[in-house]
Design an enzyme around this catalytic site. Sequence first.
Site, short mmCIF file in Angstrom:
data_model
loop_
_atom_site.label_atom_id
_atom_site.label_comp_id
_atom_site.label_asym_id
_atom_site.label_seq_id
_atom_site.Cartn_x
_atom_site.Cartn_y
_atom_site.Cartn_z
N LYS A 192 9.82 51.38 115.20
CA LYS A 192 9.52 50.04 114.78
C LYS A 192 10.99 49.24 115.16
O LYS A 192 11.41 49.30 113.96
CB LYS A 192 8.94 49.97 113.51
CG LYS A 192 7.77 48.77 113.46
CD LYS A 192 8.50 47.33 113.56
CE LYS A 192 9.20 46.72 112.45
NZ LYS A 192 9.91 45.46 112.57
N GLY A 245 19.01 48.76 107.70
CA GLY A 245 18.46 47.40 107.34
C GLY A 245 19.05 46.84 106.09
O GLY A 245 20.14 47.54 105.68
N SER A 246 18.48 45.98 105.50
CA SER A 246 19.19 45.36 104.11
C SER A 246 18.69 46.11 103.09
O SER A 246 17.76 47.02 103.05
CB SER A 246 18.45 44.02 103.99
OG SER A 246 17.06 44.08 103.79
N THR A 247 19.39 46.12 101.98
CA THR A 247 19.18 47.07 100.83
C THR A 247 18.01 46.46 100.15
O THR A 247 17.28 47.44 99.67
CB THR A 247 20.58 46.62 99.81
OG1 THR A 247 21.71 47.23 100.41
CG2 THR A 247 20.24 47.43 98.44
N GLY A 250 15.35 48.34 101.92
CA GLY A 250 15.56 49.58 101.68
C GLY A 250 14.84 50.22 100.59
O GLY A 250 14.24 51.14 100.31
N GLU A 268 20.29 53.51 105.57
CA GLU A 268 21.61 52.97 106.07
C GLU A 268 21.51 51.53 105.81
O GLU A 268 20.72 50.59 106.60
CB GLU A 268 21.91 53.04 107.44
CG GLU A 268 21.88 54.59 107.94
CD GLU A 268 23.15 55.30 107.84
OE1 GLU A 268 24.14 54.41 107.07
OE2 GLU A 268 23.40 56.31 108.11
N CYS A 302 27.13 45.78 109.75
CA CYS A 302 26.97 46.09 108.28
C CYS A 302 28.21 46.47 107.73
O CYS A 302 28.29 46.26 106.50
CB CYS A 302 26.02 47.34 108.27
SG CYS A 302 26.40 48.64 109.75
N GLU A 402 26.34 39.54 101.19
CA GLU A 402 26.49 39.83 102.58
C GLU A 402 25.93 38.64 103.33
O GLU A 402 24.91 38.38 103.36
CB GLU A 402 25.43 41.07 102.84
CG GLU A 402 25.87 41.88 103.95
CD GLU A 402 24.90 42.80 104.32
OE1 GLU A 402 23.69 42.68 104.20
OE2 GLU A 402 25.44 43.74 105.10
P1 NAD Z 1 15.84 43.95 107.38
O1 NAD Z 1 15.97 44.76 106.23
O2 NAD Z 1 15.38 42.51 107.13
O3 NAD Z 1 14.98 44.45 108.63
C1 NAD Z 1 15.48 45.76 108.97
C2 NAD Z 1 13.76 46.39 109.59
O4 NAD Z 1 13.03 46.56 108.51
C3 NAD Z 1 13.26 45.26 110.60
O5 NAD Z 1 12.79 46.34 111.63
C4 NAD Z 1 12.29 44.50 109.73
O6 NAD Z 1 11.07 44.36 110.56
C5 NAD Z 1 11.66 45.60 108.90
N1 NAD Z 1 11.04 45.50 107.58
C6 NAD Z 1 11.26 44.19 106.95
N2 NAD Z 1 10.30 44.20 105.82
C7 NAD Z 1 9.77 45.47 105.78
C8 NAD Z 1 8.79 45.74 105.04
N3 NAD Z 1 8.34 45.17 103.98
N4 NAD Z 1 8.30 47.14 105.17
C9 NAD Z 1 8.87 47.75 106.30
N5 NAD Z 1 9.69 47.37 107.14
C10 NAD Z 1 10.23 46.25 106.94
O7 NAD Z 1 17.45 43.92 108.19
P2 NAD Z 1 17.93 43.05 109.26
O8 NAD Z 1 17.86 41.56 108.97
O9 NAD Z 1 16.88 43.39 110.58
O10 NAD Z 1 19.56 43.73 109.48
C11 NAD Z 1 20.44 43.29 108.78
C12 NAD Z 1 20.72 44.12 107.68
O11 NAD Z 1 20.70 45.63 108.22
C13 NAD Z 1 21.97 44.24 106.89
O12 NAD Z 1 21.88 44.15 105.65
C14 NAD Z 1 23.02 45.12 107.45
O13 NAD Z 1 23.86 45.31 106.46
C15 NAD Z 1 22.03 46.28 107.58
N6 NAD Z 1 22.57 47.42 108.60
C16 NAD Z 1 22.86 48.20 108.22
C17 NAD Z 1 23.46 49.39 108.90
C18 NAD Z 1 24.10 50.79 108.51
O14 NAD Z 1 24.29 51.49 109.25
N7 NAD Z 1 24.20 50.93 107.21
C19 NAD Z 1 23.65 49.04 110.26
C20 NAD Z 1 23.00 47.86 110.67
C21 NAD Z 1 22.39 46.94 110.00
#
Ligand code: NAD
Length: 499
Positions: A192, A245-247, A250, A268, A302, A402
């Site tokens: 996804k 994605g975001s904490t 997560g 991550e 990130c 962040e």
């Molecule tokens: P996000 O958490 O908003 O979204 C990430 C993914 O999760 C997307 O596909 C989104 O559609 C999905 N998502 C959102 N809500 C959800 C839910 N309730 N249930 C299941 N899936 C859901 O993050 P973003 O804005 O896409 O990316 C930015 C974030 O990602 C930043 O916090 C960044 O630090 C982090 N990031 C971390 C790494 C790493 O390796 N540690 C790498 C890249 C990005």
Amino acid sequence: MTTHLSRDHWEKLLAGLTLEGRHFIDGEFQPSVSGETFTRIRPMDGRPGGTLSRGNAADVDAAVASARAAFASGVWRHKEPGEKKKIMLTWAELIRAHGEELAMLETIDVGKPVMASLHVDVRLCADGIQYYGEMIDKMYDEIAPTGPKARALVRKVPLGVIGAITPWNYPMIIDAWKLGPAIAAGNSVVLKPAEQSSLSALRLAALGHEAGLPAGVLNVVTGYGEETGKPLALHMDVDMIAFTGSTEVGKLIMGYAAQSNVKRVALELGGKSPLVVFADADLDAAASAAAWGCFYNSGETCHASTRLLVQRSVQDELIARIRDVTEREIALRHPLDPSAQIGALIEEAHMEKVLSMIAAGEREGARRAFGAERVLSETGGYYVSPGVFVDMTNDMNLARQEIFGPVLAAIPFDTEEEALAIANDTIYGLAGAVFTRDMDRAHRFSEGLHAGTVWINTYDMSTFATPFGGFKQSGFGRDRSVHAIDKYCDYKTIWQQFG
Ligand code: NAD
């Protein structure tokens, strides 16, 4: 600059592209069960990009069923290792052969310079698939030490169906970090991608199928987090969620796993990484690392070095050199301009969020040294210039949150102990760096820094051979390296008694 890489070349490629936005399920493109779609707005100019299928639980069910059927049949996991390897290496070659097209898809979605998409994102995606393809015929199981009357085989077996949920900042690279080890280990995957950046994932899946991945081994379902990601993470027939994605999200993923089938989770997450510069450091090297470490990909990284901890006596000198590097090297231009080093932010709402965080930071007392303003608005796109705030303290919001934009917070310090305390005073632990000519101090500091990766006198060096991931609220589980395979497997012990 060759004509081949001119802006004109990329404009023509863009004009001629047909964008595929349907889900990829069971080896073919399919519309949503509901028939619903959504339109992606291009960050480079605010115009419509692709039209994507708007997935929901019904589409997730179909994708998981296909993935489960492929896993149960053994069509992939029981294939000869050499054959699986050949398919993954062919997949990597197809990614390279379609590099310009994939780079354009990434740039349409993300707004990053197309040359960066080509030379960094496409390259690392292909390299990742190749790296794990090459591992397939080099993985051994174990025989445990037992007495002579028994034998215990310790087998590493694939988990089954992996749900991969990925973000928008480096879509192809992060997809490869999940798909490479998960598929090499013998699993099936439902990916996804972020709703902002699905085009490259769909193309990657089609190329994988063309290379020989059997139907169902890799499915892609597009849509919003709540509507598509959540049902995937709650699904009773998914064995693991590999999430980047975001904490904040997560934490939700951990909850969904607990509420459903105790599926495994790897996370991550975010970061607020410190780059620490002592007065004895090579200030030119530190300035270059600080500027590129924070501003590359417009700060949407990130592990960006967003907190610059600098020994007070060299703060002014270092900031002047960072400004010089930024103005000389980090050209913010239209993403199709081959000379652009950084481009647009991901979408209008995100740009507004970044600008409002900057404004709130200034109200809190942050002092702007340069930049951090909206620029190129005449393009219709969403651009913010790289900027630095100085004389910050670590309790200010610009130093704690962040921002995910090109904003560097410089925090002066006096002693090594103080620097380490500030560096570790964050909920995150993804990465960090220390710049000093004193190697004893460099290693002492690296040991003390609570982060998954620490660089000494450099920033952002990486290869597929090194694990990547965080401590604390930056998550757990590692992408990249041979160790990444482990999280997509379980151990199974098989005992046999003799005589
Ligand atoms: P996000 O958490 O908003 O979204 C990430 C993914 O999760 C997307 O596909 C989104 O559609 C999905 N998502 C959102 N809500 C959800 C839910 N309730 N249930 C299941 N899936 C859901 O993050 P973003 O804005 O896409 O990316 C930015 C974030 O990602 C930043 O916090 C960044 O630090 C982090 N990031 C971390 C790494 C790493 O390796 N540690 C790498 C890249 C990005």
